[in-house]
Write a protein that holds these residues in place. Structure first.
Motif, short mmCIF file in Angstrom:
data_model
loop_
_atom_site.label_atom_id
_atom_site.label_comp_id
_atom_site.label_asym_id
_atom_site.label_seq_id
_atom_site.Cartn_x
_atom_site.Cartn_y
_atom_site.Cartn_z
N GLN B 32 9.23 10.80 -8.71
CA GLN B 32 9.74 9.58 -8.67
C GLN B 32 10.34 8.94 -9.94
O GLN B 32 9.69 8.00 -10.59
N ASP B 35 14.17 4.66 -10.73
CA ASP B 35 15.61 4.55 -9.85
C ASP B 35 16.37 3.72 -10.66
O ASP B 35 17.66 3.77 -10.82
N HIS B 117 22.14 2.54 -12.11
CA HIS B 117 21.67 4.01 -11.74
C HIS B 117 22.44 4.75 -12.54
O HIS B 117 23.48 4.33 -13.59
#
Lengths: 209, 164
Positions: B32, B35, B117
């Motif tokens: 993870q 993001d 992003h």
């Protein structure tokens, strides 16, 4: 002897007792297959030690994380991102709070403002309390705000400072005036203080002529 | 002895399970990656903010003495849906600029990142606009733009914009 227990523990106990020299694992009845000599026992101990060592090795690897290869550590980025997300939440919730007024609960409203602000802004809230309460009650002001969009213009995770700009839709009504709904834009500075983010400054960005 | 050995084996097994689980959690946690890179990736943050500010300022400013400049800027900085959105909004203004000498100046007051992003970003641009006619009338107003930008060949292009 209890008949239901005749094959199991009862028998083991009775046979164990007369000869304490016999190894307790060497069960004489029903479980001959499990009878263990010293060699098997040693093997089992070695097995247990191996399992424990393997467990320790896995745990050590998990702590060390040699695969977390990104320079400066993903951890630092994750921390910064977390701080940023908290800062934006405090900034937007703070802006909404500062633009939400109900003259019937204005005392509690201003107290809430005092709790989410710091520095000069907090000082202004405290010193201006009486006037804000008086005016809200006089005008019977009711205002609510909705966030349209917010964005960061500056953020420093280490220093614990962030500047957020936002567009809010504010619906307000005052006694004797038509209710209004306007889109307003704000700039707010939030600061981290002892682990908590608070509003340090805010302004409306009016059109510069 | 049997009981003790069994207890030790069970304990060791549990320890192995626990450390395995711990390992898995950590592996997943690392998978993870962050993001939203806004202000985490400093270089991308700076370039997207700079490019989009430049795009807004140049494409949304109309100078009647060089009407082609705005169209050129629009071609340079806009892509996808933004092209049609620009034509709808600025088409009439561009013809006013050519025929009636209307000028429109857009000044970016603040440009911020809502999220970022790797190759896409959402920005909020707060601008001031001043329109002038040849008769000397002028009017100023606030313009708030929600902008979606995409990274194309190292440059951030506006792919969608909405007036807020």
């Amino acid at each position: 002897m209890n008949p239901t227990d005749s094959e199991g523990r009862g028998q083991v106990l009775t046979l164990d007792q007369p000869d304490p020299g016999t190894h307790r694992l060497a069960r004489p009845s029903g479980e001959e297959g499990l009878a263990l000599d010293q060699v098997t026992l040693r093997r089992m101990r070695v097995g247990v030690v191996a399992v424990v060592l393997l467990g320790l090795a896995v745990a050590a690897l998990a702590l060390w994380q040699p695969w977390a290869g990104t320079p400066a550590g993903t951890k630092a980025s994750q921390w910064a991102a977390q701080q940023r997300d908290t800062a934006t939440q405090v900034a937007t919730e703070g802006l909404l709070s500062l633009n939400t007024i109900d003259h019937r609960r204005i005392g509690a409203t201003v107290d809430r403002w005092a709790g989410i602000t710091t520095g000069a802004l907090s000082h202004d809230v405290r010193t201006g309390r009486a006037e804000v309460v008086r005016r809200a009650r006089h005008d019977r002001t009711v205002a609510s705000a909705r966030l349209v969009q917010a964005a960061f213009t500056a953020f420093d995770a280490e220093a614990g400072t962030a500047t957020v700009i936002a567009v809010l839709e504010i619906s307000a009504s005052k006694a004797g005036a038509k209710p209004t709904t306007t889109r307003n834009r704000f700039r707010v500075l939030v600061q981290r203080e002892g682990g908590r983010w608070k509003l340090a400054y805010f302004e409306t960005l009016a059109v510069q002529q | 002895m049997s009981g003790r050995l069994r207890a030790i084996t069970a304990g060791a097994f549990l320890a192995l399970l626990a450390s395995g689980g711990f390992l898995l959690l950590h592996l997943r946690g690392d998978g993870q990656t962050v993001d939203d890179l806004a202000f985490v990736d400093a270089a991308a943050t700076a370039s997207v903010t700079r490019d989009v500010s430049e795009a807004v300022q140049s494409a949304f400013t109309l100078d009647p003495s060089k009407p082609a400049a705005s169209t050129r800027a629009a071609h340079r900085w806009l892509t996808g849906n933004a092209v049609g959105e620009y034509d709808d909004l600025y088409g009439p203004l561009l013809s006013s600029a050519r025929k009636e000498g209307l000028s429109l100046t857009t000044t970016v007051r603040a440009a911020g990142l809502t999220w970022l992003h790797t190759d896409e970003a959402r920005l909020l641009v707060l601008a001031d606009q001043t329109g002038r006619t040849t008769a000397g009338q002028h009017r100023s107003g606030a313009a708030q733009l929600s902008i979606t930008a995409v990274l194309v060949d190292g440059r951030w292009l506006v792919t969608d914009f909405t007036l807020l």
